[in-house]
Motif scaffolding. Structure first.
Motif, mmCIF file in Angstrom:
data_model
loop_
_atom_site.group_PDB
_atom_site.id
_atom_site.type_symbol
_atom_site.label_atom_id
_atom_site.label_comp_id
_atom_site.label_asym_id
_atom_site.label_seq_id
_atom_site.Cartn_x
_atom_site.Cartn_y
_atom_site.Cartn_z
ATOM 1 N N LEU A 122 1.076 -1.280 0.028
ATOM 2 C CA LEU A 122 0.024 -0.099 0.020
ATOM 3 C C LEU A 122 1.012 1.065 0.006
ATOM 4 C CD1 LEU A 122 -2.565 -1.155 2.535
ATOM 5 C CD2 LEU A 122 -2.855 -0.858 0.269
ATOM 6 N N ASP A 123 0.599 2.425 -0.458
ATOM 7 C CA ASP A 123 1.216 3.575 -0.741
ATOM 8 C C ASP A 123 1.166 4.310 0.738
ATOM 9 O OD1 ASP A 123 -1.020 5.447 -0.762
ATOM 10 O OD2 ASP A 123 -1.410 4.430 -2.402
ATOM 11 N N ARG A 124 2.154 5.167 0.705
ATOM 12 C CA ARG A 124 1.961 6.151 2.169
ATOM 13 C C ARG A 124 0.980 6.559 2.497
ATOM 14 N NH1 ARG A 124 7.936 9.189 1.701
ATOM 15 N NH2 ARG A 124 9.324 6.934 1.467
ATOM 16 N N SER A 125 0.340 7.209 1.588
ATOM 17 C CA SER A 125 -1.107 8.071 2.030
ATOM 18 C C SER A 125 -2.125 7.072 2.233
ATOM 19 C CB SER A 125 -1.571 8.933 0.866
ATOM 20 O OG SER A 125 -1.745 8.395 -0.217
ATOM 21 N N THR A 126 -2.244 5.897 1.602
ATOM 22 C CA THR A 126 -3.254 4.850 1.832
ATOM 23 C C THR A 126 -3.046 4.230 3.093
ATOM 24 O OG1 THR A 126 -3.490 4.618 -0.354
ATOM 25 C CG2 THR A 126 -4.274 2.953 1.304
ATOM 26 N N ILE A 127 -1.656 4.004 3.496
ATOM 27 C CA ILE A 127 -1.518 3.235 4.835
ATOM 28 C C ILE A 127 -1.703 4.221 5.866
ATOM 29 C CG2 ILE A 127 1.203 3.465 4.946
ATOM 30 C CD1 ILE A 127 -0.836 0.353 5.657
ATOM 31 N N ASN A 128 -1.342 5.541 5.602
ATOM 32 C CA ASN A 128 -1.455 6.632 6.804
ATOM 33 C C ASN A 128 -2.971 6.682 7.055
ATOM 34 O OD1 ASN A 128 -0.926 8.640 8.706
ATOM 35 N ND2 ASN A 128 -1.197 10.289 6.936
ATOM 36 N N GLN A 129 -3.820 6.734 6.180
ATOM 37 C CA GLN A 129 -5.413 6.734 6.257
ATOM 38 C C GLN A 129 -5.855 5.520 6.980
ATOM 39 O OE1 GLN A 129 -6.862 7.472 2.578
ATOM 40 N NE2 GLN A 129 -6.797 9.734 2.493
ATOM 41 N N MET A 130 -5.401 4.163 6.690
ATOM 42 C CA MET A 130 -5.787 3.082 7.418
ATOM 43 C C MET A 130 -5.487 2.962 8.752
ATOM 44 S SD MET A 130 -5.699 -0.071 4.529
ATOM 45 C CE MET A 130 -6.483 -0.027 2.972
ATOM 46 N N VAL A 131 -4.253 3.307 9.027
ATOM 47 C CA VAL A 131 -3.582 3.324 10.490
ATOM 48 C C VAL A 131 -4.429 4.312 11.219
ATOM 49 C CG1 VAL A 131 -1.675 3.785 11.747
ATOM 50 C CG2 VAL A 131 -1.484 2.563 9.884
ATOM 51 N N ARG A 132 -4.551 5.446 10.710
ATOM 52 C CA ARG A 132 -5.548 6.473 11.507
ATOM 53 C C ARG A 132 -6.759 5.819 11.856
ATOM 54 N NH1 ARG A 132 -6.037 10.845 8.151
ATOM 55 N NH2 ARG A 132 -3.846 11.181 8.326
#
Length: 149
Positions: free
Chosen positions: A62-72
């Motif tokens: 997963l790309d950085r922005s997607t993983i960031n949103q998912m983790v949040r």
């Protein structure tokens, strides 16, 4: 003028259609709330607890922005915990919470069933071949596409 493609022979179209089938099966049999990508995040953290977000992104493709949103989102829902790395205070390490582990445990059987449904029309040899081919296609972005190292 170029002729139109025969979509039933066009790999990109078939991959997109296969993803549509997978998404429909996931929604119907696994979860309406947790996507298969979120499941991949939870599963990756079960396999390797205490990784940072960058490593998690790599493990789940997963790309950085997607993983960031998912983790949040998963943290806000109480499924992940974040702690500062004591050895490198700039890093945040991720783990499943008890709720996240319970959720993953509840999803795994249905996820296995969806995988089986996707492969059920294939012979054992075709299943192995299909999985190997998809793995090879999926790993194309692991190396430069222009042939350079």
């Amino acid at each position: 003028m170029a002729r139109a493609l025969e979509l039933h022979n066009y790999v990109g179209h078939l991959i997109r259609r296969a993803e549509q089938v997978h998404t429909a099966l996931w929604f119907r049999h696994v979860s309406r709330d947790i996507t298969s990508q979120q499941f991949a995040v939870l599963n990756a953290l079960r396999q390797e607890p205490g990784v940072d977000q960058r490593t998690l992104a790599h493990h789940t493709s997963l790309d950085r922005s997607t993983i960031n949103q998912m983790v949040r989102r998963l943290t806000d829902q109480g499924y992940l915990s974040q702690v500062r790395d004591e050895e490198d205070r700039r890093r945040t390490l991720l783990c499943l919470t008890n709720e996240g582990a319970e959720l993953l445990d509840s999803l795994i059987p249905a996820a296995k069933d969806v995988n089986e449904q996707l492969l059920e029309s294939l012979t054992d040899n075709e299943r192995t071949l299909a999985t190997d081919i998809l793995r090879k296609i999926a790993s194309m972005d692991d190396k430069p596409l222009d042939g350079t190292a």
